[in-house]
Design a protein around this motif. Sequence first.
Motif, short mmCIF file in Angstrom:
data_model
loop_
_atom_site.label_atom_id
_atom_site.label_comp_id
_atom_site.label_asym_id
_atom_site.label_seq_id
_atom_site.Cartn_x
_atom_site.Cartn_y
_atom_site.Cartn_z
N LEU A 247 18.22 11.33 -7.34
CA LEU A 247 18.53 11.49 -8.78
C LEU A 247 17.51 11.93 -9.63
N SER A 248 17.43 13.00 -10.45
CA SER A 248 16.56 13.54 -10.96
C SER A 248 16.82 13.25 -12.62
N PRO A 249 15.84 13.50 -13.16
CA PRO A 249 16.18 13.35 -14.94
C PRO A 249 17.51 14.25 -15.21
N SER A 250 17.24 15.67 -14.91
CA SER A 250 18.30 16.53 -15.31
C SER A 250 19.67 16.12 -15.10
N ARG A 251 19.88 15.81 -13.51
CA ARG A 251 21.31 15.28 -12.96
C ARG A 251 21.47 14.02 -13.78
N LEU B 7 13.13 10.69 -24.67
CA LEU B 7 12.21 10.09 -24.06
C LEU B 7 12.58 9.55 -22.78
N PHE B 8 14.12 9.69 -22.50
CA PHE B 8 14.29 8.81 -21.20
C PHE B 8 13.84 9.63 -20.11
N GLN B 9 13.72 11.21 -20.04
CA GLN B 9 13.25 11.86 -19.09
C GLN B 9 11.79 11.44 -18.61
N MET B 10 11.06 11.11 -19.67
CA MET B 10 9.66 10.86 -19.70
C MET B 10 9.54 9.44 -18.97
N LYS B 11 10.27 8.50 -19.64
CA LYS B 11 10.32 7.16 -19.02
C LYS B 11 10.73 6.98 -17.47
N PHE B 12 11.91 8.09 -17.16
CA PHE B 12 12.01 8.31 -15.75
C PHE B 12 10.99 8.50 -14.98
N TYR B 13 10.11 9.65 -15.28
CA TYR B 13 8.89 10.02 -14.71
C TYR B 13 7.85 8.80 -14.47
N ALA B 14 7.86 8.30 -15.70
CA ALA B 14 6.72 6.94 -15.67
C ALA B 14 7.26 5.84 -14.79
N LEU B 15 8.68 5.69 -14.32
CA LEU B 15 8.97 4.51 -13.53
C LEU B 15 8.79 5.32 -12.09
N VAL B 16 8.82 6.51 -11.80
CA VAL B 16 8.50 7.08 -10.48
C VAL B 16 7.00 7.01 -10.21
N VAL C 154 5.55 0.01 -21.41
CA VAL C 154 5.05 -1.13 -20.80
C VAL C 154 6.16 -1.44 -19.73
N PRO C 155 5.69 -2.20 -18.73
CA PRO C 155 6.63 -2.42 -17.47
C PRO C 155 7.97 -2.93 -18.11
N ALA C 156 8.15 -3.67 -18.85
CA ALA C 156 9.52 -4.23 -19.22
C ALA C 156 10.35 -2.83 -19.73
N ASP C 157 9.95 -1.74 -20.54
CA ASP C 157 10.54 -0.56 -20.69
C ASP C 157 10.88 -0.07 -19.30
N LEU C 158 9.95 0.21 -18.35
CA LEU C 158 10.41 0.91 -17.15
C LEU C 158 11.41 -0.05 -16.30
N GLU C 159 11.46 -1.21 -16.26
CA GLU C 159 12.35 -2.29 -15.76
C GLU C 159 13.64 -1.78 -16.26
N ARG C 160 13.80 -1.83 -17.53
CA ARG C 160 15.12 -1.28 -18.11
C ARG C 160 15.51 -0.01 -17.75
N VAL C 161 14.69 0.89 -17.63
CA VAL C 161 15.19 2.21 -17.04
C VAL C 161 15.85 2.20 -15.79
N GLU C 162 15.11 1.51 -15.00
CA GLU C 162 15.17 1.11 -13.56
C GLU C 162 16.81 0.67 -13.41
N ARG C 163 16.93 -0.46 -14.32
CA ARG C 163 18.49 -0.99 -14.35
C ARG C 163 19.42 -0.16 -14.80
N LYS C 164 19.19 0.78 -15.56
CA LYS C 164 20.02 1.86 -16.17
C LYS C 164 20.37 2.86 -15.29
N LEU C 165 19.25 3.25 -14.29
CA LEU C 165 19.37 4.26 -13.23
C LEU C 165 20.19 3.74 -12.01
#
Length: 356
Positions: free
Chosen positions: A80-84, A245-254, A282-293
């Motif tokens: 999965l990529s941000p675009s897809r 910002l979703f794309q940027m948080k995606f990259y930050a998670l990676v 912050v880590p909590a932001d990225l954990e939420r993004v991970e759950r969403k993904l």
Amino acid sequence: MDSSIEDAGALAPETGVAAEAEPVAVVAPGGAPAAEAEASGVVTGAPGVVTGAPGVVTGASGPGADGGVAVRPPAAPTSLSPSRAGDFMQCPLLYRFRVIDRLPEKPSEAATRGTLVHAVLERLFDAPAVERTAPRAKSLIPGQWDRLRENRPEIGELFADDPDGERLARWLGEAERLVERWFTLEDPARLEPAERELFVEAELDSGLRLRGIIDRVDVAPTGEVRIVDYKTGKAPRPEYAEGALFQMKFYALVVWRLKNVVPRRLQLVYLGSGDVLTYDPVPADLERVERKLLALWEAIRQATETGEWRPRPTKLCGWCDHRAHCPEFGGTPPPYPLPVRAPGSLPVEQGRMGPD
């Protein structure tokens, strides 16, 4: 933000996104444009892509018999990529058309201009700091335009009906203005990016593989990381900033999962409007993004197995290349090219829907 990152003249040399021995990724130069590579999940022209994820080696697609990039047969998505991810959230059927059916799409002037501007901003950093000027950047446009047309012959269709070259001249002029505006937002003479057009890939504990291409990574001597993305459009209204910002948080998670480093700052540079949008995760932001993904990937997995890809009509449908195949416009999708799981049968392992 800390002056150690804002004063980019103090940034570290090209050592990766963190001060560690191994880089996040090693990519041979001369690969496919960022959008094209991200869409396909490989970097074309490189002999191989070695990422920071242990045991993950992704080979690049090779040239076809006609000298172009070989077309892969339909297959279940494996990453999965941000675009897809954005495609599926916008319209699941659009995701299917692009990822599974791989239906061709006509190049657009806006997207191609964005690719051209990105290439110019990347190549400018090849010059010494004192030579990174607006005139130098604009002088790169003709050569990068020629290179883009050589690598992607279909782009020639954009101006096939422009025999006098007037529309092309206006289009190139707009690219020049976008490049010039960048110098009012950042000073490249004070920047020494750690990475440019960086392909990153990480596999989560669930088995979901995330990948993408980051426009620029800045690393301070203290190890703080800034992820920068250039946008040639206009900044969104405040109520839509989270989506941007979703794309940027995606990259930050990676980056976080690869290097155990949470980027200090995420920065979107909007050349179309002259705005800079920043966010400090912050880590909590990225954990939420991970759950969403993970939830998004589960929905993609189910659609892949059942063959049920529902269209989601929006005002963006007017720009879609696939209306002739869309039921919402009286079209019929092509036959589904993947096997469909029979009701009641066991699903495949989550996160791994097909061969890599």
